[in-house]
Design a protein around this motif. Structure first.
Motif, mmCIF file in Angstrom:
data_model
loop_
_atom_site.group_PDB
_atom_site.id
_atom_site.type_symbol
_atom_site.label_atom_id
_atom_site.label_comp_id
_atom_site.label_asym_id
_atom_site.label_seq_id
_atom_site.Cartn_x
_atom_site.Cartn_y
_atom_site.Cartn_z
ATOM 1 N N ILE A 130 0.422 -0.697 -0.004
ATOM 2 C CA ILE A 130 0.050 -0.009 0.144
ATOM 3 C C ILE A 130 1.123 1.613 -0.648
ATOM 4 N N CYS A 131 0.327 2.049 -0.853
ATOM 5 C CA CYS A 131 1.337 3.327 -0.670
ATOM 6 C C CYS A 131 0.293 4.088 -0.805
ATOM 7 N N ARG A 132 0.259 5.934 0.572
ATOM 8 C CA ARG A 132 -1.065 6.362 1.132
ATOM 9 C C ARG A 132 -0.725 7.366 -0.516
ATOM 10 N N CYS A 133 0.601 7.705 -1.010
ATOM 11 C CA CYS A 133 0.805 8.861 -1.407
ATOM 12 C C CYS A 133 0.797 8.743 -3.038
ATOM 13 N N THR A 134 1.350 7.965 -3.481
ATOM 14 C CA THR A 134 1.462 8.432 -5.166
ATOM 15 C C THR A 134 0.415 8.532 -6.220
ATOM 16 N N GLY A 135 -0.729 7.529 -5.374
ATOM 17 C CA GLY A 135 -1.776 6.537 -6.704
ATOM 18 C C GLY A 135 -1.496 5.485 -7.252
ATOM 19 N N TYR A 136 -0.076 5.529 -6.907
ATOM 20 C CA TYR A 136 0.621 4.189 -8.216
ATOM 21 C C TYR A 136 0.902 4.312 -8.976
ATOM 22 N N VAL A 137 1.109 5.165 -9.607
ATOM 23 C CA VAL A 137 0.314 5.560 -11.702
ATOM 24 C C VAL A 137 2.456 5.362 -11.509
ATOM 25 N N GLY A 138 3.343 6.253 -11.137
ATOM 26 C CA GLY A 138 5.492 5.962 -11.235
ATOM 27 C C GLY A 138 5.329 4.909 -11.140
ATOM 28 N N ILE A 139 4.690 4.252 -9.478
ATOM 29 C CA ILE A 139 5.271 2.763 -8.978
ATOM 30 C C ILE A 139 5.713 1.755 -10.194
ATOM 31 N N VAL A 140 3.791 1.825 -10.851
ATOM 32 C CA VAL A 140 3.489 1.394 -12.198
ATOM 33 C C VAL A 140 4.603 1.290 -12.676
ATOM 34 N N GLY A 141 4.894 2.121 -13.482
ATOM 35 C CA GLY A 141 5.338 2.430 -14.545
ATOM 36 C C GLY A 141 7.376 2.165 -14.063
ATOM 37 N N ALA A 142 7.594 2.605 -13.008
ATOM 38 C CA ALA A 142 9.780 2.344 -12.918
ATOM 39 C C ALA A 142 8.953 0.827 -13.069
ATOM 40 N N VAL A 143 7.948 -0.102 -12.740
ATOM 41 C CA VAL A 143 8.393 -1.419 -12.279
ATOM 42 C C VAL A 143 8.266 -2.112 -14.078
ATOM 43 N N CYS A 144 7.150 -1.354 -15.373
ATOM 44 C CA CYS A 144 7.432 -2.203 -16.113
ATOM 45 C C CYS A 144 8.415 -1.738 -17.098
ATOM 46 N N ALA A 145 9.333 0.029 -16.546
ATOM 47 C CA ALA A 145 10.108 -0.181 -17.468
ATOM 48 C C ALA A 145 11.331 -1.164 -17.243
ATOM 49 N N THR A 146 11.271 -1.359 -15.344
ATOM 50 C CA THR A 146 12.642 -2.141 -15.482
ATOM 51 C C THR A 146 12.568 -3.722 -16.031
ATOM 52 N N ALA A 147 11.068 -4.096 -16.054
ATOM 53 C CA ALA A 147 10.737 -5.406 -16.492
ATOM 54 C C ALA A 147 10.807 -5.352 -18.440
ATOM 55 N N ARG A 148 10.747 -4.259 -18.775
ATOM 56 C CA ARG A 148 10.630 -4.178 -20.020
ATOM 57 C C ARG A 148 12.035 -5.000 -20.983
ATOM 58 N N GLY A 149 11.900 -6.108 -21.408
ATOM 59 C CA GLY A 149 12.754 -7.279 -22.009
ATOM 60 C C GLY A 149 13.426 -7.949 -21.034
ATOM 61 N N CYS A 150 12.415 -8.817 -20.170
ATOM 62 C CA CYS A 150 13.537 -9.988 -18.652
ATOM 63 C C CYS A 150 12.442 -10.401 -19.495
ATOM 64 N N ALA A 151 13.011 -11.538 -19.592
ATOM 65 C CA ALA A 151 12.302 -12.892 -19.121
ATOM 66 C C ALA A 151 12.652 -13.204 -17.360
ATOM 67 N N PRO A 152 10.978 -14.191 -17.773
ATOM 68 C CA PRO A 152 10.926 -15.038 -16.032
ATOM 69 C C PRO A 152 11.856 -16.075 -16.097
ATOM 70 N N ARG A 153 12.435 -15.839 -14.438
ATOM 71 C CA ARG A 153 13.068 -16.056 -14.071
ATOM 72 C C ARG A 153 13.303 -17.863 -14.272
ATOM 73 N N ASP A 154 11.527 -18.757 -14.253
ATOM 74 C CA ASP A 154 10.747 -19.719 -13.521
ATOM 75 C C ASP A 154 10.119 -19.504 -14.542
ATOM 76 N N SER A 155 10.112 -20.017 -15.678
ATOM 77 C CA SER A 155 8.285 -19.956 -16.023
ATOM 78 C C SER A 155 7.147 -20.156 -16.145
ATOM 79 N N ALA A 156 7.465 -21.613 -14.768
ATOM 80 C CA ALA A 156 6.890 -22.903 -14.067
ATOM 81 C C ALA A 156 6.478 -21.804 -12.705
ATOM 82 N N ALA A 157 6.759 -21.378 -12.643
ATOM 83 C CA ALA A 157 6.489 -20.512 -11.032
ATOM 84 C C ALA A 157 5.156 -20.497 -10.689
ATOM 85 N N PRO A 158 4.646 -20.868 -9.628
ATOM 86 C CA PRO A 158 3.002 -20.739 -9.506
ATOM 87 C C PRO A 158 3.005 -18.785 -9.579
#
Length: 360
Positions: A130-158
């Motif tokens: 939970i974040c009570r300040c940002t509205g999550y838009v920047g957080i989601v954008g940061a995670v998406c930018a970091t993950a861009r082009g990355c493959a999953p560590r374990d495709s069979a992960a639950p």
């Protein structure tokens, strides 16, 4: 106890009631682990325990004896965390910063475990923090930018832990489970014995009728039985939050020992929250009829998971077992059991358990 904290072996003393977050902050001065709700809800205290994100405010320190703990201070040289810090800054993904340590630990797990996924999935995965300040838009954008082009560590992960957000209406039911039922490891377990005033042979015959047996449990339904494979659903209500876990499972019955094992995995289609469970039972004769020894093991992901970690869960399960036993007893006696509610109401069970505790 002995812990490996951020790569350094530590031998520590603590009272049995001490939570891991308090130990980290007060004994080791690792104050990057923040305490918010102290109920396992807000996610500010998230750390890695043996590589898995967990809430340190509701994890007893003694239960972590021998474990490897990584707090936010332990990621200084981690390349994924370095990229996340860079993107959090670029996307203005923090204001007061209180939630940020736990948010970063969770975000790193998302990037490594899932790789590049749609924004909606990132929001699902982050909704337990939970974040009570940002509205999550920047957080989601940061995670998406970091993950861009990355493959999953374990495709069979639950399917990962997801929060239930604030769903105010019943979620749609999926017609298929996320995966086939497998032997459950980890999670929470409880052993309980219920007494049935009927001979073991009669109880065993009744337990072989799986759809009728499931109907004795509020909110449960088995929709299809094909040999050892079953399909069903479980509806749960927690105030305005209503979920419907639909999935598949397996059942194995041993008439010689009058015992059985049921395993299942299900998912709520509206929120992505998932549940896994294993039920082992054995019937033995008693002076009044039959004792049914039950060992229940389960793992929940999402907002309802917090009820699987509290000491109240034992009271909740016992009350649920009592309802099940009463309904089964009525069926064995040829009586119509009380009409089952459309969903298991956790608030009613929780309130009854609290009243009983305060009464004692």
């Amino acid at each position: 106890m002995t812990l490996t904290v951020n790569g350094e072996r530590q031998q520590l003393l603590a009272e049995p009631r001490t939570h891991l977050a308090d130990l980290l902050r007060e004994k080791l001065n690792l104050t990057g682990t923040h305490l918010g709700c102290e109920q396992g809800v807000c996610g500010a205290c998230t750390v890695l325990i043996d590589g898995v994100p967990q809430r340190s405010c509701i994890s007893y320190a003694v239960d972590c004896d021998g474990a490897e703990i990584t707090t936010i201070e332990g990621f200084d040289t981690d390349p994924t965390m370095a990229k996340l810090r860079e993107e959090f800054s670029a996307h203005h993904a923090l204001q007061c910063g209180f939630c940020t340590p736990g948010m970063l630990v969770t975000a790193r797990d998302i990037v490594l475990r899932l790789g590049e996924v749609p924004e909606a999935r990132v929001r699902e995965e982050l909704s337990g923090n939970i974040c009570r300040c940002t509205g999550y838009v920047g957080i989601v954008g940061a995670v998406c930018a970091t993950a861009r082009g990355c493959a999953p560590r374990d495709s069979a992960a639950p399917i990962a832990a997801t929060a239930l957000a604030a769903a105010a209406v019943a979620a749609p039911v999926e017609t298929a489970a996320p995966r086939a039922a497998q032997p459950l490891t980890g999670g929470t377990s409880l052993t309980e014995t219920i007494a049935i005033a009927a001979p073991p042979d009669q109880v065993w015959d009744a337990m072989g009728d799986l759809p009728a047996l499931a109907a004795c449990l509020p909110g449960a339904e088995i929709t299809e039985v094909d040999g050892e494979a079953i399909k069903g659903r479980m509806r749960v209500a927690l105030g305005p939050i209503k979920v419907a876990f639909a999935g598949t499972g397996t059942v194995s019955l041993d008439a010689a020992t009058r015992s059985g094992v049921l395993r299942g995995a299900g998912r709520d289609g509206g929120t992505g929250s998932s549940a896994e469970g294993e039920l082992r039972f054995a019937l033995t004769p008693s002076a009044t009829g039959t004792d049914v020894a039950i060992t229940l093991q389960w793992r929940l992901t999402g907002a309802l998971a917090q009820f699987g970690r509290s000491g109240l869960v034992a009271d909740l399960v016992r009350r649920l077992a009592a309802q099940f036993a009463a309904n089964l007893q009525a069926r064995l006696a040829g009586q119509a059991p009380p009409a089952a509610p459309a969903a298991l109401n956790l608030f009613q069970l929780l309130w009854a358990a609290l009243k009983a505790r305060f009464g004692r």
